[in-house]
Design a protein around this motif. Structure first.
Motif, short mmCIF file in Angstrom:
data_model
loop_
_atom_site.label_atom_id
_atom_site.label_comp_id
_atom_site.label_asym_id
_atom_site.label_seq_id
_atom_site.Cartn_x
_atom_site.Cartn_y
_atom_site.Cartn_z
N GLY A 236 0.80 -1.23 0.00
CA GLY A 236 0.00 0.00 0.00
C GLY A 236 0.83 1.27 0.00
N TRP A 237 2.13 1.15 0.25
CA TRP A 237 2.99 2.34 0.22
C TRP A 237 3.45 2.68 -1.20
N GLU A 238 3.22 1.78 -2.14
CA GLU A 238 3.59 2.10 -3.52
C GLU A 238 2.65 3.18 -4.06
N ALA A 239 3.19 4.08 -4.85
CA ALA A 239 2.36 5.17 -5.38
C ALA A 239 3.05 5.81 -6.58
N ASP A 240 2.23 6.28 -7.51
CA ASP A 240 2.71 7.13 -8.60
C ASP A 240 2.43 8.57 -8.20
N VAL A 241 3.39 9.45 -8.45
CA VAL A 241 3.25 10.84 -8.00
C VAL A 241 3.62 11.79 -9.12
N VAL A 242 3.07 13.01 -9.03
CA VAL A 242 3.40 14.08 -9.97
C VAL A 242 4.40 15.01 -9.30
N LEU A 243 5.46 15.35 -10.01
CA LEU A 243 6.48 16.24 -9.47
C LEU A 243 6.21 17.68 -9.87
N ARG A 244 7.04 18.55 -9.37
CA ARG A 244 6.83 19.99 -9.57
C ARG A 244 6.81 20.38 -11.05
N ASP A 245 7.58 19.67 -11.89
CA ASP A 245 7.63 20.02 -13.32
C ASP A 245 6.52 19.35 -14.12
N GLY A 246 5.60 18.65 -13.44
CA GLY A 246 4.48 18.02 -14.12
C GLY A 246 4.75 16.60 -14.58
N THR A 247 5.98 16.12 -14.48
CA THR A 247 6.27 14.75 -14.84
C THR A 247 5.92 13.83 -13.67
N THR A 248 5.93 12.54 -13.92
CA THR A 248 5.54 11.58 -12.89
C THR A 248 6.68 10.62 -12.59
N THR A 249 6.58 9.98 -11.45
CA THR A 249 7.52 8.92 -11.09
C THR A 249 6.83 7.97 -10.13
N HIS A 250 7.49 6.84 -9.89
CA HIS A 250 6.93 5.79 -9.04
C HIS A 250 7.70 5.72 -7.74
N GLY B 189 12.10 15.70 -3.17
CA GLY B 189 12.34 15.61 -1.73
C GLY B 189 11.08 15.86 -0.93
N SER B 190 10.27 16.84 -1.35
CA SER B 190 9.03 17.15 -0.64
C SER B 190 8.04 16.00 -0.73
N VAL B 191 7.93 15.38 -1.92
CA VAL B 191 7.02 14.25 -2.09
C VAL B 191 7.47 13.07 -1.23
N SER C 1 0.48 22.10 7.24
CA SER C 1 1.04 21.03 6.40
C SER C 1 0.03 20.57 5.36
N ARG C 2 -1.26 20.55 5.73
CA ARG C 2 -2.29 20.20 4.75
C ARG C 2 -2.35 21.24 3.64
N GLU C 3 -2.26 22.52 4.01
CA GLU C 3 -2.29 23.58 3.01
C GLU C 3 -1.08 23.49 2.08
N ARG D 125 1.16 22.37 -3.27
CA ARG D 125 2.13 21.67 -4.12
C ARG D 125 1.43 20.74 -5.10
N GLU D 126 0.42 20.05 -4.62
CA GLU D 126 -0.36 19.19 -5.49
C GLU D 126 -1.00 20.01 -6.61
N HIS D 127 -1.54 21.16 -6.26
CA HIS D 127 -2.18 22.02 -7.26
C HIS D 127 -1.19 22.44 -8.34
N ARG D 128 -0.02 22.91 -7.94
CA ARG D 128 0.95 23.38 -8.93
C ARG D 128 1.45 22.24 -9.81
N ALA D 129 1.71 21.08 -9.20
CA ALA D 129 2.24 19.95 -9.96
C ALA D 129 1.21 19.42 -10.96
N GLU D 130 -0.02 19.26 -10.52
CA GLU D 130 -1.04 18.70 -11.41
C GLU D 130 -1.42 19.70 -12.50
N ALA D 131 -1.44 20.98 -12.16
CA ALA D 131 -1.69 21.99 -13.19
C ALA D 131 -0.59 21.98 -14.24
N ARG D 132 0.66 21.85 -13.80
CA ARG D 132 1.79 21.80 -14.73
C ARG D 132 1.72 20.55 -15.62
#
Length: 911
Positions: free
Chosen positions: A22-36, A133-135, A195-197, A202-209
């Motif tokens: 359950g700790w596995e996840a795909d994430v969006v980074l600041r530049d809009g690209t993704t990683t696992h 690092g933040s993710v 921390s929630r904010e 960060r999520e907003h900026r990454a997903e928008a990008r």
């Protein structure tokens, strides 16, 4: 426990009993690209060594306080063999050149004391500054909280400013001090409002990008099935894209690989014979079967694509095998840094001048405009684009997500919030996969741009084939409450969606709800006034009607009076001549007045529909203002009423998240974990346990004693204090005064003994019980009895409800719902929106009760429900609200092992 050293394969590690999948996840980074991201495995030793050897001397020094070039075998074993409890490590990976995986970042913690762990990070030089690092901090903190770690400490060199910034900017309360040339950092990792904010921003900026990367594509590759099977569905899709590109190529270049037939010569259309001829592309369009699509995604990564649009079907809608193919497609794309639109997508369109993108199946893309339009199925996209054309509405961009395996309406809302070309957002949703995230994003967007939503099936509980949606047992009305809380405008159907969009796209938001009506007859004016009242509008005194054959001067005077300063806030014009033909004088006069004054106006005029030129005029600042024309007056008034309601929501104070004092969430967490233990079943709490849990949130559960005999009842009353209440412990009789299951205000032992005897008879005759159990409790102050409930739903997450005890709740379903986290305004609204609410405020001459204390109780229950996903259900019944204070007389609570919430405190894509 260490994983065995010979655990060579990733699959065996994943299947190990202690591997936290359950700790596995795909994430969006600041530049809009993704990683696992995933937990480290013993088989990662070689990849970790390559990662370390590729690091610069400075990065190695920052991590190990020494210029470590390579790791020893002993170090590699220690770093890759972890127990996923006291020693945890997460790695971020991307596909390697040899077909395996390359590590691009590592986060780890080692437990150093009870509830405390030392945390460390190492980010690849090429990935620094991209938010990795933040993710990783979000995910390692979430993993630590699952293992009862509540505090991180770290030693950081003063020169490592980027790592110190990651800690400071995460939103936690960070303390640090310099000791012997090293900065010692410490912070609690329990989530805070800040921390929630930070995570949401960060999520907003990454997903928008990431959406910008898709919608700004300039070179698109269409991967078709080739000429082998010209009648296949994939061949039809590919031909449709090619034909659309020939008819309107936009401003992008379409490269075709695997065309189902000859590719016609056309501007910006290029056919290639193989992958080696493709060159760099921004976006891939896949019209191929799933197995070929997965291989194409791997190849697209090497050509620089930021995303893929999967036009073909054949995935989750076909069953388990198709779902597995869909997941493999997502894993492949996300690991390579790409987002996925689809499968079964109609495509994407943007209308930005000079950068128009037409990567869709539409024969003609919609006209340019200010509406951002999102839909799911291709069928809905066909209907909506035809409606847009018929009504003369334009879009800034259009995205069809198909089965929305990855890209969803949430992503597009993130993008449209910052997109200057988009002024109105319209969503046609067949399902909502993550309601909590939807609510959070929509609320933020609706504060600056109107959001109009139509839900297929109305209830929001329809799950079309191919859509991954968790089951829900939430009441159907909950979706309405969630949308209301979010500030979105809910349309009943696509017709109404477009009605509202017409007003928002071409008229200003109104300043109030006073409506001026101008009609072509007195009878028609009366009917429109009735419709306006039903829509929540107040008819202004300036309303008037024009008799048949009114002169141009009469029309001008009437219109000027209607649009006079302060006369009204909005205008409805209805012109349906019966005998004489419509001359257009009324339309021109109204258009000019609306443009001159900026007053929100809608019209229903015989022969006019959409955005006609006859209802257009130039404003003093040079803008062309168009008045939307509707087929019926009712449609015009309904759309206007929804716009007025949204404008009012925009100006209201929505409050701040409730944060009651005296909450001990950590103790509650420890209690829940101790009671659940390793059990995988639901557990009901007894009254002492329920009281202990409620006390963690500042709630006092009144004591009671269970008894069977009159002597036991009298002893309990002596202990608790007279007068007392006697209640049946049976759920069927507990709240049934009418059936004799409750006796109140018992003042002495003789009366109590007599009541016990009577209630034994009731239990025997009604329930057939021979040895019934009763509860004795001290009488609470007189007040209004209420019921407060919470539940953990797999789809919506925590839910809270409120109603008055008795028939109002049980028979009439007079209940208010809230989806935590709630604001103080949300809580106040819950108390006031039930129909029986007047009983709380002095109805019928009775004194008003302590509503402030009731709202405080609701706030505390909402925080508890939000904090504890293990709290399967909670019922406080009755809660007696007196003139001063509130008394919780009984509580029923059940715990169960928690499933991970859809909107957890870590950023992650669906997968």
């Amino acid at each position: 426990m260490d994983v065995p050293a010979d655990a060579a394969s990733a699959s065996s590690a994943e299947n190990a009993p202690d591997y936290p999948l359950g700790w596995e996840a795909d994430v969006v980074l600041r530049d809009g690209t993704t990683t696992h991201l995933r937990p480290i495995r013993p088989a990662d030793a070689d990849a970790l060594q390559r990662f370390q050897q590729a690091q610069s001397e400075q990065s190695s020094y920052f991590r190990f306080f020494a210029p470590v070039r390579s790791l020893t075998e002993r170090e590699l074993r220690r770093l890759t063999h972890v127990d996923h409890a006291e020693r945890v490590a997460l790695v971020a990976v991307r596909p390697g050149a040899d077909g395996g995986e390359d590590i691009i970042g590592v986060a780890r913690y080692d437990k150093v004391a009870d509830g405390e762990a030392e945390v460390a990070f190492n980010i690849a030089d090429a990935m620094q500054g991209k938010g990795l690092g933040s993710v990783l901090l979000e995910h390692i903190a979430a993993a630590a909280r699952e293992r009862d770690i509540r505090r991180f400490v770290a030693d950081v060199l003063p020169q490592n400013s980027s790592m110190l910034k990651v800690f400071r900017d995460a939103g936690y309360e960070v303390t640090q001090h310099l000791d012997d040339g090293v900065v010692s950092v410490a912070f609690d990792i329990d989530p805070t409002e800040r921390s929630r904010e930070v995570m949401a921003d960060r999520e907003h900026r990454a997903e928008a990008r990431s959406m910008q990367g898709l919608l700004s594509a300039r070179r698109v590759l269409l991967v078709g099935p080739g000429p082998g099977n010209p009648t296949s569905p994939e061949a039809h899709l590919a031909r449709r894209v090619i034909e659309a590109a020939v008819a309107d190529p936009g401003d992008t270049e379409l490269v075709v690989l695997g065309a189902p037939g000859p590719v016609p010569a056309a501007p910006r259309l290029v056919a290639v014979g193989g992958w080696d001829e493709v060159g760099d592309v921004d976006l891939g369009l896949l019209a191929v079967v799933p197995d070929v699509a997965i291989d194409a995604v791997r190849r697209l990564a090497a050509h620089g694509a930021r995303g893929v649009v999967v036009l073909a079907a054949g995935y989750a809608e076909t069953g388990e095998a198709g779902l597995a193919r869909q997941r493999e497609l997502l894993r492949t794309a996300h690991a390579a840094g790409m987002r996925v639109v689809g499968p079964a997508s109609y495509g994407i369109v943007t209308t930005t001048p000079g950068a128009r993108l037409h990567a869709s199946l539409a024969e003609r893309p919609p006209a340019a405009g200010v509406v951002g339009l999102f839909c799911q199925s291709a069928a809905a996209a066909v209907t909506l684009t035809a409606t847009l054309e018929r009504r003369g509405l334009g879009v800034s961009s259009l995205v069809s997500a198909g089965h929305r395996a990855d890209v969803s309406g949430n992503d597009l809302m993130q993008y449209w919030q910052e997109d200057p070309a988009t002024e109105v957002v319209c969503l046609y949703l067949e399902s909502i996969g993550n309601p909590r995230k939807f609510s959070r994003i929509a609320r933020r967007l609706a504060a600056v741009k109107p959001v109009v939503v139509v839900i297929a099936g109305r209830s929001g509980q329809v799950v079309p084939p191919g859509h991954a949606v968790r089951a829900t047992h939430a009441p159907r009305r909950l979706l309405d409450e969630m949308l209301r809380q979010s500030g979105v405008i809910r349309a009943a159907n696509t017709h109404q969606l477009m009605d509202v969009a017409q007003v928002l796209a071409h008229q200003p938001l109104p300043a109030g709800n006073r409506v001026g009506i101008l009609a072509s007859s007195a009878a028609l004016a009366a009917l429109v006034a009735e419709a306006a009242a039903a829509a929540g509008l107040v008819v202004a005194a300036s309303s008037d009607f024009l008799p048949p054959g009114a002169s141009d001067d009469e029309i001008a005077r009437t219109v000027d009076a209607l649009y006079a300063p302060g006369a009204c806030d909005v205008v409805v014009v209805v012109d349906v001549p019966v005998v004489l033909p419509r001359t257009g004088v009324v339309a021109r006069a109204v258009a000019q007045a609306a443009a001159r004054t900026g007053r929100t106006t809608v019209a229903s005029m015989l022969g006019l529909h959409g955005m006609p030129d006859e209802l257009a005029a130039t404003a003093p600042d040079g803008r062309l203002v168009r008045i939307p024309a509707f087929s019926t007056p009712e449609d015009a008034v309904t759309a206007l009423g929804k716009v007025v309601e949204h404008a009012r929501w925009r100006t209201e104070d929505h409050g701040s998240h409730v944060r009651p004092e005296g909450v001990d969430a950590r103790r509650a967490r420890r209690l829940v974990e101790s009671w659940l233990g390793d059990e995988d079943t639901t557990r009901a709490l007894d009254q002492d346990q329920a009281a202990a849990l409620l006390a963690c949130y500042g709630l006092d559960l009144w004591r009671s004693r269970q008894v069977r005999t009159p002597d036991e009842a009298v002893a309990a009353a002596d202990e608790l204090g007279w007068p007392v209440a006697l209640k049946s412990a049976s759920s069927a009789l507990r709240h049934r005064t009418d059936l004799g299951g409750v006796r109140l205000d018992i003042a002495d032992a003789a009366e109590l003994r007599d009541d016990v005897a009577r209630m034994r008879g009731v239990a025997s005759s009604v329930l057939g019980e021979t040895d019934p159990v009763f509860e004795v409790q001290r009488m609470a102050p007189v007040g209004v009895a209420c019921v407060v409930r919470s539940a953990e739903d797999l789809l919506f997450g925590p839910l809270v409800s409120f109603g008055l005890a008795g028939d109002a709740t049980e028979l009439l379903d007079d209940v208010a719902y809230g989806v935590p986290p709630l604001t103080d305004v949300d809580v106040a609204g819950m108390v006031r929106t039930i129909r029986a609410a007047p009983r709380l405020f002095g109805y019928g001459g009775t004194p008003p009760v302590d509503v402030d204390a009731l709202e405080d109780l609701l706030a505390r229950v909402s925080v508890m429900a939000d904090d504890l996903p293990e709290l399967a259900s909670l019922e406080l019944y009755p809660v007696v609200v007196a003139e001063s204070g509130v008394s919780v007389l009984h509580a029923s609570a059940r715990l169960r092992p928690a499933a991970r919430r859809q909107d957890a405190l870590r950023r992650a894509l669906p997968g």
